[in-house]
Write an enzyme that holds these catalytic residues in place. Sequence first.
Site, mmCIF file in Angstrom:
data_model
loop_
_atom_site.group_PDB
_atom_site.id
_atom_site.type_symbol
_atom_site.label_atom_id
_atom_site.label_comp_id
_atom_site.label_asym_id
_atom_site.label_seq_id
_atom_site.Cartn_x
_atom_site.Cartn_y
_atom_site.Cartn_z
ATOM 1 N N GLY A 85 67.152 -20.748 -11.986
ATOM 2 C CA GLY A 85 66.857 -21.879 -12.885
ATOM 3 C C GLY A 85 67.068 -22.928 -12.005
ATOM 4 N N SER A 86 67.447 -24.059 -12.596
ATOM 5 C CA SER A 86 67.430 -25.327 -12.020
ATOM 6 C C SER A 86 68.209 -25.612 -10.860
ATOM 7 C CB SER A 86 67.839 -26.532 -13.121
ATOM 8 O OG SER A 86 67.157 -26.422 -14.302
ATOM 9 N N THR A 87 69.077 -24.769 -10.551
ATOM 10 C CA THR A 87 69.766 -24.883 -9.403
ATOM 11 C C THR A 87 69.142 -24.664 -8.127
ATOM 12 O OG1 THR A 87 70.555 -22.606 -9.312
ATOM 13 C CG2 THR A 87 72.206 -24.126 -10.238
ATOM 14 N N PHE A 88 67.871 -23.975 -8.297
ATOM 15 C CA PHE A 88 66.986 -23.605 -7.245
ATOM 16 C C PHE A 88 66.307 -24.859 -7.015
ATOM 17 C CE2 PHE A 88 62.984 -22.001 -5.399
ATOM 18 C CZ PHE A 88 63.641 -21.133 -4.540
ATOM 19 N N LYS A 89 66.319 -25.741 -7.699
ATOM 20 C CA LYS A 89 65.568 -27.304 -7.332
ATOM 21 C C LYS A 89 66.105 -27.730 -6.066
ATOM 22 C CE LYS A 89 64.394 -27.868 -12.056
ATOM 23 N NZ LYS A 89 64.874 -28.451 -13.649
#
Lengths: 454, 485
Positions: B215-219
Site C-alpha cells: 500500500g502507501s508505505t511503498f510510496k
Amino acid sequence: MTNAGTGTAVAVDAPAPAVRLPRRRGIELALIVVAVLLPVYGYCAVGLARTGAVPPGAVGYGAGLGVLALLAHLAVRLRAPYADPLLLPIGVLLNGIGLVLIYRLDLETPGDRAAPAQLVWSALGITLFAYVVAALRDHRVLQRYAYVCVAAALLLLTLPIFFPAVNGARIWIRIAGFSIQPGEFAKVLLAVFFAAYLAANRNALAYAGRRLWKLQLPTGRVLGPIVAIWLVSVGVLVLERDLGTSLLFFALFVVMLYVATGRSGWIAVGLLLATLGAVAVGRTEPHVAARIQDWLHPFASIEAGQGPNQLAQSLFAFAAGGVLGTGLGLGHSTLIGFATKSDFILATAGEELGLAGLSAIFLLYGLLVERGYRAGLALREPFGRLLAVGLASIVALQVFVIAGGVTGLIPLTGMAMPFLAQGGSSVVTNWAIVALLIRVSHSARKQYDGQVAP
Amino acid sequence: MTRHIRYAAAFCALLLAALLVNAARIQVVQAGAYDGNPANRRQDFARYGQPRGDILVGGRPVTGSKDTGEHLRYERTYAQGPLYAPVTGFSSQVYGTTFLEHAADGTLSGTDPMLSPFPLWNDLTRARSPGGDVVTTLDPAAQQAAFRALGNRRGAVAAIEPATGRILALVSTPSYDPGALSGNGPAVTRSWLGLNGDPNKPMLNRAVRQTYPPGSTFKVVTAAAALDAGVITSVDAPTRSPDPYTLPGTTTALRNGSGGCANASLRKAFERSCNTVFAKLGVDVGVTDMASTAHAFGFNDTDLRIPYSVAQSTFDTSVDRAQLALSSIGQYNTRATPLQMAMVSAAVANGGQVREPYLVERTTTARGATVSTAGATPARQAMYPSTAMRLRELMRDVVEHGTGVNAAIPGATVGGKTGTAQHGVDNSGTPYAWFVSWAQGDQDPEPKVAVAVVVEDAAAHRRDITGGGMAAPIARAVMRAVLGS
C-alpha cells in the site's frame, strides 16, 4: 617354544639331559589375573556409562569368574604342568568378555536376563574343563573310544528331530526348562572320531586304491565308513536346518582329511562338493536363498520401505563403532533385535569396542587356534596331531563362519561365537575343546623334558 | 604331515586376515555411508542423546533442554515460546526443525566441525561436540513491546538497526508455543494437527514468510525513484498531477482518501498520502527505473537469508502503464514482507544504504568461545544520500503533522509512513494497516531503529483500519523500547 631344537640336540648329544623345560605356570597365573581383571573393568565401564555408578553385580561376576579361573589353573598346575600357558587365559578372557557383553545387553532387556544363566553355564564348562584336565591322564586314551564317540555324536545329532523347532531350526532339545544344543557337543566327539579313524587308516587312505588323474583315490573299504558317517551328520543337520554347523562339519572333515593324507586333491574335491552343495541347497531351500539374497543386497529391505533387516542393523552397529568404538554400554546394537545376545553378539563388540576391540578379539581367537596347531605340530603321534588340528580348526572355522556372516563377508548362518555368545552348550563345549588342547599341549611339551617320547 | 599342518594353519590365518580386512572395510571405509543411511536410527539417538545448544536473546537463553530418560533423550523447552517462535522456530523429534533451530542446527546439535578444537579427532572417535549456542541480535525489550502491542490481533512487526542490519525484533501474531511440538508422544501429534488446522495460522511467520500488498508505505520507494531519476527536483514544487488521475490507457479514475492532492508538491503528497500523485510519479519514472530502485531496496531478491530464508518481496516488471501506476502505490502485484518494508525504512534512515538484515550475532561453543561472528555485509546503495536526506525530512513531516502523528515520541526524531493496503477481489478483503518508521533519540548520532508493522484485523470496523490509527502506536512502542534500552 624350545621344542624342536632342543629335541634334536638331546637325541644327538646325551642319553639323559639335565635340561628342564620351563613350565611357565606362573606366567599362566599372571595372565589369568589380567584375564579376570579386564572383564571386571568392563563391568565397571558399563555401569559407569549407564548409571554413573559401579554396578552391584560387578563384584559377583568378577569373583565368580576369578574363582573359576583359579580352579582351572589349579587343575592345570597339578595335572598338566607342561601345558601351553596361553590357552587357559585366552579362554577365561573370551568367556569374561562374553559375560560382560551379555550383562550389558541384559540392561536393555530387563525382562530377559541371560547373564546369570551364562555364568552358571560358564561354571559348568570350567568344572568340566578341570575334570577333563584332571581325569584324562593321556589324550591317547580317547583313541580307544572312537566308536563310542561317533555313536554318541550321531545320537546327539538326531535327538533334536524329536523336539519342536525353535525359530525354524530343530537344533535344540528342551528338558525341564533348559534347552541344550546337542550339535555343539557332537562336534568335539566327531573331531575325536575323525582323528582316531584317520590316524589309524592314513596310510591306506593315502597310498592304496586307484589313481584318477592326479588324485590318488583310497579304497572304498577305507574311505566308505568315514564318508558315510560324515554324510549322515551333514544330512541330519540339513534336515534340522542347521546350515552353519553342517558347513563347519564339512570343512572340518576336508581339513582333517587333507592333513592326514597330505593329498591336496582332497581340497579340490571338497571345494567342488561344497560348491555343488551350496548351489543345490540355495536352489531348494527358500530359507537359504533368502539368506544369500540378504548377503548380496543387505539394504534391499530398506529400499523396499520395510526398514533395515538384521544384517543391515548389524552392519550399522559395526559401522557405528568406527575405530575406537562408542564405549561399553553406549552403543545401540539392541536395534538388531532377535539374537543380539547370541548370533549377533559380535556386533555389540564391534559397536562398543570398535575396530580396535574387535581386532583384539579376533586376534585372541587367532592365538588360541595357533597354540592348538602348535601343540599338534610338536606332537609326534598322528592321533594327537590330528586331534589338535581338528579342535583348533573347529574354533577357527566357527569364528570365520559366524563373524564372516554378521559382518557381511559370507552369507549369514546361525552359529554361536565361541565363548562370547549366549548359549550353555556352546560355552561348555568350548571349555571341553580348551581342556583337550591343554592335555595335548601338555603331552607335546612334556615329551622333550628328558622323558621318553611317546 | 608337518608340512600339511602348517598349510592348514596358514589357511586359518588367511580366514583371520579376511575377517580383519572385512572389519576394517565396514568400520572405517564404509562407516560413513552406513552412518548416514536414513534407516539407521543412531543418528537420531546421537542427536537427542545430548542437550541441544541454546538460542540467546539479550544474553539469556530463551530455549532449554529437558532430559526425558527415553531413547530420544533430550527434548527442547522454550522459556517464552510464543514470544520468540518466529525467531527460534521449533525443534521437534517428529516434525524436524524450522527457522533458527533449522538454520543453526549444526551448531545447536553439535555436528558443526567448527565446534571441535580437533575435528579430526572427533572423526576418529565419532564423538559429537556438545551443542553450541546461538547469540541473536534481538532486543528483548523491543520484541516484548511489539508482541504486547500487537496483542491478540493478527499481524507482524520487524525492527532492524539501520546502520548494521541487526534485527532487533521479529514478531508474528497469533503465535504458538513451539515447546508443544518438542517431543514424540501423542500430545505432540495432537498439537501439530491442531496448529495446522487453526484458521489463524499461528505457525505462519508473518514477519518474514508472508507478503502483503504494502500500500502507501511503498510510496517511500516511489519517491526515492522519482528523486533519484530527477523526475522531481524540488520536494516543494507542484507535481502537475490531476485529481482524480485516469490510469494511462484506461478510463479508470484513481482517487484519494483526502483532499488537496491536485498538483500537490511531493512534501504535501507524502504527508497526505496522495494516490494520484504517486501513481503518476511511477509512470513518469518508468518501469525500468522503478524496478531498479525497488530491486536496490531488496525487492525481487530471491535469496535473502537471515540466516533462514525470507519470502521474496516482489515488484512486477512486466507491466503496462496502468499497472505500473498501481504498482507504484503498493497495489497490483507489488508485495512485501514486513521485514522488507523495515529495510526500506532503514535505508532512508541510513543515508540510502541498505544493510542485509541478520539475526545471528555470533555462535559459540558450549563453553562460550566464539565460533563465528556475523561478518560485515557489504552495503547496497538504494538511493543517493541526498535523496535519503530529503525522504527523511518527508517522513518526519508525516509524523509531525501528517497521517502518522500517533508514532511521535517526545525526545526523539521519528519519521514514518502510513499505509492502508487493499486486497482481495475488487478490494473486498479487510484492508491491511501498515506503518513504517525510524527513530533517532536526541542524544543519538544516527537513527537507532527502523520498524515495519502490519496489522490484518478482520474483526475491526473497516473504516477504523488505517496505518496511522492501528499500526503507528505499535511502531511507537517498539521504537520507544529500543531508544530506552
